[in-house]
Write a protein that holds these residues in place. Sequence first.
Motif, PDB file in Angstrom:
ATOM      1  N   ASP A  88      -3.170   6.780  -0.245  1.00 20.15           N
ATOM      2  CA  ASP A  88      -4.391   6.544   0.548  1.00 20.15           C
ATOM      3  C   ASP A  88      -4.863   7.835   1.211  1.00 20.15           C
ATOM      4  OD1 ASP A  88      -4.188   3.963  -0.249  1.00 20.15           O
ATOM      5  OD2 ASP A  88      -3.361   3.203   1.641  1.00 20.15           O
ATOM      6  N   LYS A  89      -3.904   8.607   1.735  1.00 19.76           N
ATOM      7  CA  LYS A  89      -4.253   9.861   2.414  1.00 19.76           C
ATOM      8  C   LYS A  89      -4.858  10.861   1.434  1.00 19.76           C
ATOM      9  CE  LYS A  89      -1.259  10.663   6.248  1.00 19.76           C
ATOM     10  NZ  LYS A  89       0.113  10.959   6.528  1.00 19.76           N
ATOM     11  N   LEU A  90      -4.221  10.977   0.269  1.00 23.68           N
ATOM     12  CA  LEU A  90      -4.717  11.937  -0.727  1.00 23.68           C
ATOM     13  C   LEU A  90      -6.112  11.536  -1.214  1.00 23.68           C
ATOM     14  CD1 LEU A  90      -1.443  12.488  -2.809  1.00 23.68           C
ATOM     15  CD2 LEU A  90      -2.478  14.097  -1.203  1.00 23.68           C
ATOM     16  N   ARG A  91      -6.289  10.225  -1.381  1.00 19.78           N
ATOM     17  CA  ARG A  91      -7.586   9.723  -1.841  1.00 19.78           C
ATOM     18  C   ARG A  91      -8.659  10.033  -0.795  1.00 19.78           C
ATOM     19  NH1 ARG A  91      -5.314   4.827  -4.127  1.00 19.78           N
ATOM     20  NH2 ARG A  91      -4.849   5.880  -6.094  1.00 19.78           N
ATOM     21  N   ALA A  92      -8.304   9.757   0.479  1.00 16.12           N
ATOM     22  CA  ALA A  92      -9.263  10.029   1.561  1.00 16.12           C
ATOM     23  C   ALA A  92      -9.595  11.521   1.611  1.00 16.12           C
ATOM     24  CB  ALA A  92      -8.684   9.563   2.896  1.00 16.12           C
ATOM     25  N   GLY A  93      -8.651  12.350   1.186  1.00 14.94           N
ATOM     26  CA  GLY A  93      -8.881  13.799   1.185  1.00 14.94           C
ATOM     27  C   GLY A  93      -9.606  14.286  -0.054  1.00 14.94           C
ATOM     28  N   LYS A 106       0.853  -1.187   0.000  1.00 13.48           N
ATOM     29  CA  LYS A 106       0.000   0.000   0.000  1.00 13.48           C
ATOM     30  C   LYS A 106       0.888   1.236   0.000  1.00 13.48           C
ATOM     31  CE  LYS A 106      -0.835   0.608   4.898  1.00 13.48           C
ATOM     32  NZ  LYS A 106      -1.794   0.634   5.973  1.00 13.48           N
ATOM     33  N   ASN A 107       0.313   2.331  -0.445  1.00 13.87           N
ATOM     34  CA  ASN A 107       1.065   3.588  -0.434  1.00 13.87           C
ATOM     35  C   ASN A 107       0.291   4.571   0.417  1.00 13.87           C
ATOM     36  OD1 ASN A 107       1.641   6.419  -1.419  1.00 13.87           O
ATOM     37  ND2 ASN A 107       3.282   5.269  -2.378  1.00 13.87           N
ATOM     38  N   GLU A 108       0.894   4.886   1.566  1.00  9.07           N
ATOM     39  CA  GLU A 108       0.168   5.720   2.541  1.00  9.07           C
ATOM     40  C   GLU A 108      -0.190   7.085   1.993  1.00  9.07           C
ATOM     41  OE1 GLU A 108       2.239   5.847   6.261  1.00  9.07           O
ATOM     42  OE2 GLU A 108       1.951   3.688   6.525  1.00  9.07           O
ATOM     43  N   LEU A 109       0.734   7.664   1.209  1.00  6.56           N
ATOM     44  CA  LEU A 109       0.467   8.993   0.659  1.00  6.56           C
ATOM     45  C   LEU A 109      -0.748   8.934  -0.284  1.00  6.56           C
ATOM     46  CD1 LEU A 109       1.204  11.964   0.247  1.00  6.56           C
ATOM     47  CD2 LEU A 109       2.853  11.242  -1.492  1.00  6.56           C
TER      48      LEU A 109
END
Length: 512
Positions: free
Chosen positions: A235-240, A230-233
Amino acid sequence: MSATAGAELTAATLATHVDVLIVGAGISGIGSAYHLQEQCPGKSYVILEMKDTFGGTWETHKYPGVRSDSDLYTFGYRFKPWVGAPIASADEILKYMGEVIAENGIAPQIRYGHRITKATWDSKTNLWTIETSTRDGASHILTCNFLWMCQGYYDHEKPYMPDWAGMDKYKGLLVHAQLWDPKIDYTGKKILVIGSGATAATVIPAFAEKAAHVTMLQRSPTYFYCSENKNELADKLRAGGIDEPTIHRVVRAQIMHDQDVMTKRCIEEPDAVFEDLKALVRAFTGKEDFPFEPHFTPKYRPWQQRLAFCPEGDIFRAVVEGKVSAVTDELETFTEKGVRTKGGVEIEADIIVAATGFNLLMMGGIPFEVDGQPVDWHETINYRGMMFTGVPNMVWVMGYFRASWTLRVDMLGDFVCNLLNHMDEKGAKRVEVALRDEDAGMPLGDWIENDNFNPSYLMRGLKDLPKRGDKPEWRHNQDYWAERGEIPKTDLEGSEFLYDGVRAGKKVTEVA
Ligand SMILES: Cc1cc2nc3c(=O)[nH]c(=O)nc-3n(C[C@H](O)[C@H](O)[C@H](O)COP(=O)(O)OP(=O)(O)OC[C@H]3O[C@@H](n4cnc5c(N)ncnc54)[C@H](O)[C@@H]3O)c2cc1C
């Protein structure tokens, strides 16, 4: 429009002459077609592909668990966002490529089932004549102004299978990973995998899920890089709620930066890198005393060969669970029940899988001729790993070994389109590269230095590869981070280029 095989017979697929002929419908050929359509919209083109469908590597390999070992944010094209987990299965990559073909109307330009059997350049007409054969035995001829070679680097039909002693004695099933048939049932079987590279790293944990036991026999150990898939960045951008094209761009930049740092560290502080790789193994297995000696301590520097990716530490977890074991030794002979090593270890197996790699195949095995003379690639000098002295109107797409292959597909896509547009502006029909005055007496060497990247298939294939010089123009340095500053800024009027036989640049001198 369908992206599948058997494209309809359109004007493009029936053409007998095209401006640009692309060889191969793998990830390089499809990406190159996209760039050509976008950046040279007036050019006619066709892709010739010997298989019945697109995908190349991702269609050839069918062994359990087959997947990328690069992240798809960089292995994916720069123009099509990747929206899944970074490491992708072959099926996911094929789906992505199918979408690129469909979204960009590339399907009618692909002629499947056409194996190129000869390429002949004629300086009188400034044309390539391409001979192909189809499965029904028929041969076809096409001419083109420019040849874009995207045929990959290895033989898709004959993998590298060493000639081991006693192979005929073995009573079980012996299969090369490249020729694995998904119908083979390995449930509850004892499996021996010979090899320890990226293929072995993929197939061993996949086999371990259903097999009775898997043994990995390796001559020497490989470096493994364990990470979550997984790529945390991302995932974070997607969640945002950030849009996918932006996520693709940002995450690519982040990964490329991280890889740059990692590559430099591998060269500058290999021991510290190895300690970090070991710490990841300990973290994923939960075993502080995981034994790295003797099976997981390589003899070479990290990154001198591909670092094998290991999602969630899967192969190490399977070792800890007792499903996988390793033997580091040379194979002496096959026996009726398996193999015996030089150190006298007997390994029994119902199925033996050779993960022994490729046979390098220069230009898809196509014989080339320039003005009646056969081309011996080893006698040519390679311009930036893409053009060859003495071979006009042709570019070869050879990606990166340490970074995602496709980064170079996009970069060379821009280069070729700039070159074609530049030729049109000049009214030139022919381009080639030649050594410059300052290259006189330049030492020539093997295409790649053994110290740079040295997997066996490359070392075995050096005799078929072109020569390298000691200046950046005359080598494929395998360094994306250097090339991304250099190749886009190429001066197409530099004196290494000849247009219609006349050297470009300020000194306009006729060449003999
Ligand atoms: C199992 C495996 C996993 C890999 N994983 C990665 C990874 O994660 N990241 C990475 O960067 N690289 C990886 N690689 C390297 C990989 O080969 C490239 O990244 C990439 O897929 C190559 O694409 P390509 O289109 O250049 O060549 P290929 O995929 O080899 O496709 C070439 C196409 O040309 C066709 N062709 C060849 N000769 C002829 C001919 N004479 N006439 C007509 N058609 C012809 C072939 O049929 C084929 O379809 C992997 C390689 C393998 C084998």
